[in-house]
Structure formats: structure tokens, C-alpha cells
Write a protein that holds these residues in place. Structure first.
Motif, PDB file in Angstrom:
ATOM      1  N   GLU A  33       0.864  -1.180   0.000  1.00  0.00           N
ATOM      2  CA  GLU A  33       0.000   0.000   0.000  1.00  0.00           C
ATOM      3  C   GLU A  33       0.897   1.225   0.000  1.00  0.00           C
ATOM      4  O   GLU A  33       1.857   1.289   0.773  1.00  0.00           O
ATOM      5  N   SER A  34       0.618   2.167  -0.874  1.00  0.00           N
ATOM      6  CA  SER A  34       1.480   3.338  -0.975  1.00  0.00           C
ATOM      7  C   SER A  34       0.644   4.586  -1.201  1.00  0.00           C
ATOM      8  O   SER A  34      -0.411   4.550  -1.836  1.00  0.00           O
ATOM      9  N   GLU A  35       1.130   5.690  -0.649  1.00  0.00           N
ATOM     10  CA  GLU A  35       0.488   6.991  -0.793  1.00  0.00           C
ATOM     11  C   GLU A  35       1.540   8.026  -1.141  1.00  0.00           C
ATOM     12  O   GLU A  35       2.698   7.913  -0.726  1.00  0.00           O
ATOM     13  N   GLY A  43       0.516  22.982  -8.413  1.00  0.00           N
ATOM     14  CA  GLY A  43       0.213  22.384  -7.114  1.00  0.00           C
ATOM     15  C   GLY A  43       0.450  20.894  -7.118  1.00  0.00           C
ATOM     16  O   GLY A  43       1.280  20.377  -7.852  1.00  0.00           O
ATOM     17  N   SER A  44      -0.304  20.189  -6.272  1.00  0.00           N
ATOM     18  CA  SER A  44      -0.147  18.738  -6.173  1.00  0.00           C
ATOM     19  C   SER A  44      -1.473  18.125  -5.769  1.00  0.00           C
ATOM     20  O   SER A  44      -2.362  18.801  -5.244  1.00  0.00           O
ATOM     21  N   GLU A  45      -1.600  16.830  -6.022  1.00  0.00           N
ATOM     22  CA  GLU A  45      -2.787  16.102  -5.615  1.00  0.00           C
ATOM     23  C   GLU A  45      -2.383  14.725  -5.127  1.00  0.00           C
ATOM     24  O   GLU A  45      -1.419  14.124  -5.625  1.00  0.00           O
ATOM     25  N   PRO A  46      -3.067  14.209  -4.109  1.00  0.00           N
ATOM     26  CA  PRO A  46      -2.677  12.921  -3.527  1.00  0.00           C
ATOM     27  C   PRO A  46      -2.993  11.757  -4.474  1.00  0.00           C
ATOM     28  O   PRO A  46      -3.952  11.797  -5.245  1.00  0.00           O
ATOM     29  N   VAL A  47      -2.171  10.706  -4.378  1.00  0.00           N
ATOM     30  CA  VAL A  47      -2.406   9.476  -5.121  1.00  0.00           C
ATOM     31  C   VAL A  47      -2.125   8.300  -4.186  1.00  0.00           C
ATOM     32  O   VAL A  47      -1.365   8.419  -3.227  1.00  0.00           O
ATOM     33  N   SER A  48      -2.752   7.169  -4.459  1.00  0.00           N
ATOM     34  CA  SER A  48      -2.524   5.980  -3.650  1.00  0.00           C
ATOM     35  C   SER A  48      -2.701   4.749  -4.523  1.00  0.00           C
ATOM     36  O   SER A  48      -3.429   4.768  -5.522  1.00  0.00           O
ATOM     37  N   ARG A  89       7.387   3.919  -4.971  1.00  0.00           N
ATOM     38  CA  ARG A  89       6.538   5.014  -4.504  1.00  0.00           C
ATOM     39  C   ARG A  89       5.654   5.534  -5.646  1.00  0.00           C
ATOM     40  O   ARG A  89       6.067   5.553  -6.802  1.00  0.00           O
ATOM     41  N   PRO A  90       4.435   5.994  -5.340  1.00  0.00           N
ATOM     42  CA  PRO A  90       3.560   6.516  -6.385  1.00  0.00           C
ATOM     43  C   PRO A  90       3.826   7.988  -6.718  1.00  0.00           C
ATOM     44  O   PRO A  90       3.288   8.502  -7.694  1.00  0.00           O
ATOM     45  N   SER A  91       4.616   8.670  -5.905  1.00  0.00           N
ATOM     46  CA  SER A  91       4.849  10.102  -6.118  1.00  0.00           C
ATOM     47  C   SER A  91       5.626  10.342  -7.405  1.00  0.00           C
ATOM     48  O   SER A  91       6.591   9.640  -7.715  1.00  0.00           O
ATOM     49  N   VAL A  92       5.211  11.368  -8.162  1.00  0.00           N
ATOM     50  CA  VAL A  92       5.892  11.754  -9.394  1.00  0.00           C
ATOM     51  C   VAL A  92       5.899  13.272  -9.514  1.00  0.00           C
ATOM     52  O   VAL A  92       5.089  13.979  -8.896  1.00  0.00           O
ATOM     53  N   ASN A  93       6.837  13.782 -10.310  1.00  0.00           N
ATOM     54  CA  ASN A  93       6.873  15.191 -10.698  1.00  0.00           C
ATOM     55  C   ASN A  93       6.491  15.287 -12.173  1.00  0.00           C
ATOM     56  O   ASN A  93       7.102  14.615 -13.020  1.00  0.00           O
ATOM     57  N   ILE A  94       5.533  16.120 -12.461  1.00  0.00           N
ATOM     58  CA  ILE A  94       5.023  16.271 -13.825  1.00  0.00           C
ATOM     59  C   ILE A  94       5.440  17.632 -14.366  1.00  0.00           C
ATOM     60  O   ILE A  94       5.161  18.664 -13.752  1.00  0.00           O
ATOM     61  N   ASP A  95       6.126  17.634 -15.498  1.00  0.00           N
ATOM     62  CA  ASP A  95       6.574  18.858 -16.163  1.00  0.00           C
ATOM     63  C   ASP A  95       5.784  18.997 -17.464  1.00  0.00           C
ATOM     64  O   ASP A  95       6.114  18.372 -18.484  1.00  0.00           O
TER      65      ASP A  95
END
Length: 333
Positions: A33-35, A43-48, A89-95
Motif C-alpha cells: 500500500e502506498s500513498e 500544485g499537487s494532488e494525492p495518489v494511492s 513510490r507513487p509520487s511523481v513530478n510532472i513537467d
């Protein structure tokens, strides 16, 4: 990232007159399980995410006592190598300006391998051994750092279609394999007269051949490459002395160059570490069971680490840490 693994196994050992046999199977249930956050310009938005899998790992080990001093070993195994937390991890940076995405990949699959090993061992006086071993691994879903086209709507948002963006992350390649041979000799020459009986040698040499196939990347077709981090040849050698409370060792290590990372679009830009060698020395002297003095010297030849792209004529990084020395006293209570 939270990882929960539940496991159990069954095994048995048989001891016939000619050696031993060990067989078993292990079962594992792994859940993840990952968040995290998708970070974009505004900005940013949560993902899981949440995934799980069940795997079985059988193994068979056979030892044959040919004579009192000669043993043959054989093994067949099933193994797994899961990606680390940072890679999953699900976190990403979007350009959006450059249409790129970089970050983790919670969908990356674990590496799984079937392995076969065969070794011939000859036991020597002075707790010594001379051996030759061969091994093979057949690997599915090998992991490596590269890039691909997103290809779906998982990163869409704010009215943007990001299915064509370049996604830099940990990916799975197609099936690969590693073959190798290892030679080893270790012995303290206790058969020498007097004080010379403290001398000894420890050496080993490993020769590897590996390859796997990358998936299609944004600007290039699939290609066959060596596994990152694997050298074609690795050599280690030590001369040591162990007697009269003195323990001294002079050691040398060398490995051939190896791939550090793959360029997603052009193999001419793959990053390599150049071949490297290290010479070190250490000494210990015990006055008693309680007091020991020691001295260590590392990187005596002041070797540099060199990284390059494509070939040695395109240096990428040169690093050096110089020689290092340490002396001290140990007291055991």
C-alpha cells in the motif's frame, strides 16, 4: 510505502551414505500500500495504490561426498528480487512544459529467477579449499532505470492529456540470463617449516556473461544489453600471515567496467563505470585476549573512480578519495 509479507515453508533433509539432500518450498504473500503526491506546476494532488501477489519458491540442494576430501554440490532454486520503497513510490513530478514525468513506479514487477549451480570442491590442509563453480540464472522482469511513453490516462488531470509524455522511472525489461564461472583457492601453508607456516593465500576469480532485452523506449527500439552493475570479470587476491598473535594481510581487488545506467533513446549515451582496482593492507597484533593493536591502509595506489558515456573518450565523472589510514587499540572486557 507499506510492505507486508507473510510466509511459510516446508522442507526436509535426507542423509544417505554418499552425502545429503535438502529439498523444500517457501510460499510468500506480499501486499503493498502506498500513498504520495503528483506534483505539477500549479500544485499537487494525492495518489494511492494497493497491490498484492503470492509466489512459490522451491529449492533442491544435493551434496555428494566423492572422497573424504572431494565434494560435489548441485542446486536448483527459485528466487525473487523486489524493488525498493523508493522505486515503488507513487509520487511523481510532472513537467507539462517539457512533457516529462519522473518518479516512482508502483506497478514495477519483482524480478524472479530460476537458478542452477554446480561446484567441485577439494578440501586442503590448513582449513583450505580449491574449487571451481558454474552457475546460471534465468531472470524474468529485470528492473532498470530508463524511460517509456506513458500510454494511458493514469497521469491525466486539469484537462490535460498526458498519455504521450515521457515517463522516467524504474521499468521492467524482457527476460534475461546470467552465466558465470568462479574459481577459488584458499589455504594457510601450515606445511611450511617454522614461522613460515603462518603464510597463506586467498584468491578467487569470477567471469560473467549476462544480457537482457529492454522494452521499446520513446525514441528507440528494444535492444539487448548486459545487466547494469555486472562486470565481465572480478578478481580478488590476498596474501596473509596468521601466527604468534600477528594477523597481517595484503589484498588486491579488480573488476572490469560495467554499465551504470541505460539511456532510453541512444546506447551511445549509456553510462559506465570504468574498470577499477584497489590495494589495501591491514595488521593486527594481540598482546593477550584483552588487548589488540591494529593498523589499516586503504587505496594504497590512490586509484580514481571514472564514469563515462558510451566509451572512455567521453568522461562523465572522475572522483577520488585518496589513501586512508587508521590505527588504534582494542580492549575487550
Amino acid at each position: 510505502v507499506q510492505e507486508d509479507i507473510y510466509s511459510g515453508y516446508v522442507m526436509n533433509t535426507w542423509s544417505p551414505s554418499w552425502g545429503s539432500v535438502l529439498a523444500g518450498v517457501r510460499v510468500e504473500r506480499a501486499g503493498y500500500e502506498s500513498e504520495g503526491f503528483q506534483v505539477v506546476d500549479d500544485g499537487s494532488e494525492p495518489v494511492s495504490t494497493s497491490t498484492g501477489e503470492t509466489d512459490f519458491f522451491p529449492s533442491l540442494h544435493i551434496n555428494v561426498d566423492v572422497t573424504e576430501d572431494i565434494r560435489v554440490r548441485a542446486a536448483g532454486t527459485r528466487t525473487i528480487g523486489r524493488a525498493g520503497f523508493a522505486e515503488r513510490r507513487p509520487s511523481v513530478n510532472i513537467d507539462d512544459a517539457n512533457q516529462t514525468i519522473d518518479g516512482g513506479n508502483p506497478s514495477v514487477k519483482a524480478e524472479k529467477a530460476w537458478g542452477a549451480d554446480l561446484s567441485f570442491e577439494y578440501y586442503l590442509s590448513g582449513a583450505g579449499i580449491a574449487s571451481v563453480s558454474g552457475f546460471g540464472k534465468w531472470i524474468s522482469n529485470p528492473q532498470f532505470e530508463s524511460a517509456t511513453i506513458v500510454g494511458d490516462s493514469q497521469f491525466d488531470g486539469s484537462g490535460r492529456d498526458r498519455s504521450g509524455y515521457i515517463y522516467e522511472t524504474t521499468l521492467n525489461g524482457q527476460d534475461g540470463r546470467i552465466y558465470g564461472v568462479e574459481l577459488q583457492y584458499f589455504q594457510q601453508w601450515t606445511f611450511l617449516p617454522g614461522a613460515l607456516g603462518g603464510l597463506g593465500v586467498q584468491t578467487n576469480a569470477t567471469f560473467l556473461d549476462s544480457e537482457f532485452t529492454t522494452p521499446d523506449s520513446p525514441n528507440a527500439d528494444a535492444r539487448t544489453v548486459s545487466f547494469p552493475g555486472t562486470s565481465d570479470a572480478i578478481l580478488n587476491g590476498s596474501v596473509f600471515y596468521e601466527r604468534y598473535g600477528l594477523s597481517a594481510r595484503l589484498s588486491y581487488q579488480w573488476r572490469d567496467d560495467w554499465i551504470d545506467s541505460l539511456d532510453p533513446s541512444d546506447e551511445r549515451f549509456d553510462a559506465y563505470w570504468d574498470d577499477e582496482s584497489r590495494l589495501s593492507a591491514s595488521a593486527r597484533y594481540s598482546f593477550s585476549d584483552r588487548y589488540t593493536v591494529f593498523a589499516d591502509a586503504n587505496n594504497l595506489t590512490d586509484e580514481l573512480g571514472r564514469r563515462y558515456r558510451g566509451d572512455e573518450g567521453n568522461p562523465l565523472e572522475v572522483e577520488g578519495f585518496g589513501r586512508s589510514y587508521q590505527i588504534g587499540v582494542r580492549v575487550n572486557y
